[in-house]
Design a protein around this motif. Sequence first.
Motif, PDB file in Angstrom:
ATOM      1  N   UNK A 279       0.806  -1.216   0.000  1.00  0.00           N
ATOM      2  CA  UNK A 279       0.000   0.000   0.000  1.00  0.00           C
ATOM      3  C   UNK A 279       0.842   1.271   0.000  1.00  0.00           C
ATOM      4  N   UNK A 280       1.886   1.272   0.812  1.00  0.00           N
ATOM      5  CA  UNK A 280       2.602   2.515   1.057  1.00  0.00           C
ATOM      6  C   UNK A 280       3.962   2.522   0.350  1.00  0.00           C
ATOM      7  N   UNK A 281       4.063   3.271  -0.763  1.00  0.00           N
ATOM      8  CA  UNK A 281       5.315   3.245  -1.518  1.00  0.00           C
ATOM      9  C   UNK A 281       6.489   3.779  -0.707  1.00  0.00           C
ATOM     10  N   UNK A 282       6.201   4.676   0.253  1.00  0.00           N
ATOM     11  CA  UNK A 282       7.295   5.248   1.030  1.00  0.00           C
ATOM     12  C   UNK A 282       8.015   4.175   1.839  1.00  0.00           C
ATOM     13  N   UNK A 283       7.253   3.247   2.426  1.00  0.00           N
ATOM     14  CA  UNK A 283       7.898   2.259   3.287  1.00  0.00           C
ATOM     15  C   UNK A 283       8.522   1.117   2.480  1.00  0.00           C
ATOM     16  N   UNK A 284       8.137   0.995   1.210  1.00  0.00           N
ATOM     17  CA  UNK A 284       8.703  -0.074   0.380  1.00  0.00           C
ATOM     18  C   UNK A 284      10.063   0.319  -0.194  1.00  0.00           C
ATOM     19  N   UNK A 285      10.386   1.597  -0.119  1.00  0.00           N
ATOM     20  CA  UNK A 285      11.675   2.057  -0.645  1.00  0.00           C
ATOM     21  C   UNK A 285      12.565   2.498   0.505  1.00  0.00           C
ATOM     22  N   UNK A 286      13.846   2.208   0.385  1.00  0.00           N
ATOM     23  CA  UNK A 286      14.794   2.631   1.403  1.00  0.00           C
ATOM     24  C   UNK A 286      15.262   4.060   1.095  1.00  0.00           C
ATOM     25  N   UNK A 287      15.010   4.996   2.032  1.00  0.00           N
ATOM     26  CA  UNK A 287      15.349   6.401   1.751  1.00  0.00           C
ATOM     27  C   UNK A 287      16.849   6.632   1.559  1.00  0.00           C
ATOM     28  N   UNK A 288      17.657   5.682   2.021  1.00  0.00           N
ATOM     29  CA  UNK A 288      19.112   5.893   2.000  1.00  0.00           C
ATOM     30  C   UNK A 288      19.736   5.599   0.642  1.00  0.00           C
ATOM     31  N   UNK A 289      19.020   4.879  -0.220  1.00  0.00           N
ATOM     32  CA  UNK A 289      19.607   4.476  -1.502  1.00  0.00           C
ATOM     33  C   UNK A 289      18.879   5.114  -2.677  1.00  0.00           C
ATOM     34  N   UNK A 290      19.571   5.247  -3.775  1.00  0.00           N
ATOM     35  CA  UNK A 290      18.906   5.806  -4.960  1.00  0.00           C
ATOM     36  C   UNK A 290      17.839   4.824  -5.439  1.00  0.00           C
ATOM     37  N   UNK A 291      16.829   5.382  -6.090  1.00  0.00           N
ATOM     38  CA  UNK A 291      15.744   4.556  -6.606  1.00  0.00           C
ATOM     39  C   UNK A 291      16.295   3.548  -7.619  1.00  0.00           C
TER      40      UNK A 291
END
Length: 342
Positions: free
Chosen positions: A102-114
């Motif tokens: 549901x939540x794209x923010x939590x599925x991606x690690x903020x520390x690494x590039x997309x």
Amino acid sequence: MTTAHESPAAEVRDLHIAFGSGRDGTDVVRGVSLALHRGRVLALVGESGSGKSLTSLAFMGLLPAGARVASGSVRVEGADTGEFTPRQWRAVRGTRIAMVFQDPASALNPAFTVGWQIAEPFRRRLGDSRARAREKAVALMETVGIPEPERRYHAHPHEFSGGMRQRAVVAMALALEPAVLLADEPTTALDVTVQAQILRLLAERQRAAGLAMLLVSHDLGVVARLAQEVAVVYAGRIVEQGDLDTVYAAPAHPYTRGLMDAVPEAAAGEPRLRSIAGHPPDPGRVPDGCAFHPRCAFATARCTTERPLLRTLADGRRAACHHAESVLAGTAPGGPYGGSDL
Ligand code: ADP
Ligand code: MG
């Protein structure tokens, strides 16, 4: 055209999921059977708390701590996962069955590039070189509609809009070309215009890859555009299931009817018109008889004592309601707990 007698790409049979153990355990999913077929989308619909997320997580072997499959089976491409070791699960996840949360923010690690995160499965799972993984990731970013992928490869998640982040999450789920895609409320965290774009993307990728897909939503309007089949859940059980067109044309379960009344007029984009009065029960306190009876406008005395089984109606859809035929005919006995049980 894929037909229903082809063996399912993934299925759960009589799935029970419990929190806690032994007699003190509470079943939150109570006998759900679903089959996902290649090239087809099955929508799983119901209010919050009905067991949709736990059911999808069971397909992935990813139930949260404290939850367990109490009985029933989970099969992925014919293999009974009940005997899977963690290593076997890791081999299947991503490559055969994948999930968009549901939540794209939590599925991606903020520390690494997309880009790095999209390239990661190619490197780690396929052993691709850095350059090759990057090339594939850029191509995949393009496929999921991320503009200027070469440049955006180097961006961090916070530099992406919510919609672009969800496109990236879809890319990660599709990277290893799974046969089965589970999408748990994939657009709920997004604003309305972006929701439509992500649904279009999912529909397009599903068709292009012939994916077997489970689309989970609390919103019947969302699934209408993608799914061929719908299963409606209430308090951990399927209450109605069938061809989406059949069910939408005339719901046979009062709960489905209530959900449909709660769908905003699609064209007008109005806010919710009406929701079903009351709340779903706590898993530990599911009412006797039909779990929905305290909220049901058609409930009779029988509904308070005798649990309706999921049965096949004349038109082929299935419903768990003593009064399904009357609900369909528009002649349902009127009044909570009153009316005729004849
Ligand atoms: P849905 O996705 O339909 O909103 P869930 O599958 O997340 O529902 O949850 C179903 C029920 O299981 C919830 O109503 C809740 O009571 C229970 N549940 C879910 N997650 C947990 C948890 N981590 N611990 C205890 N109970 C939980
Ligand atoms: Mg959920």
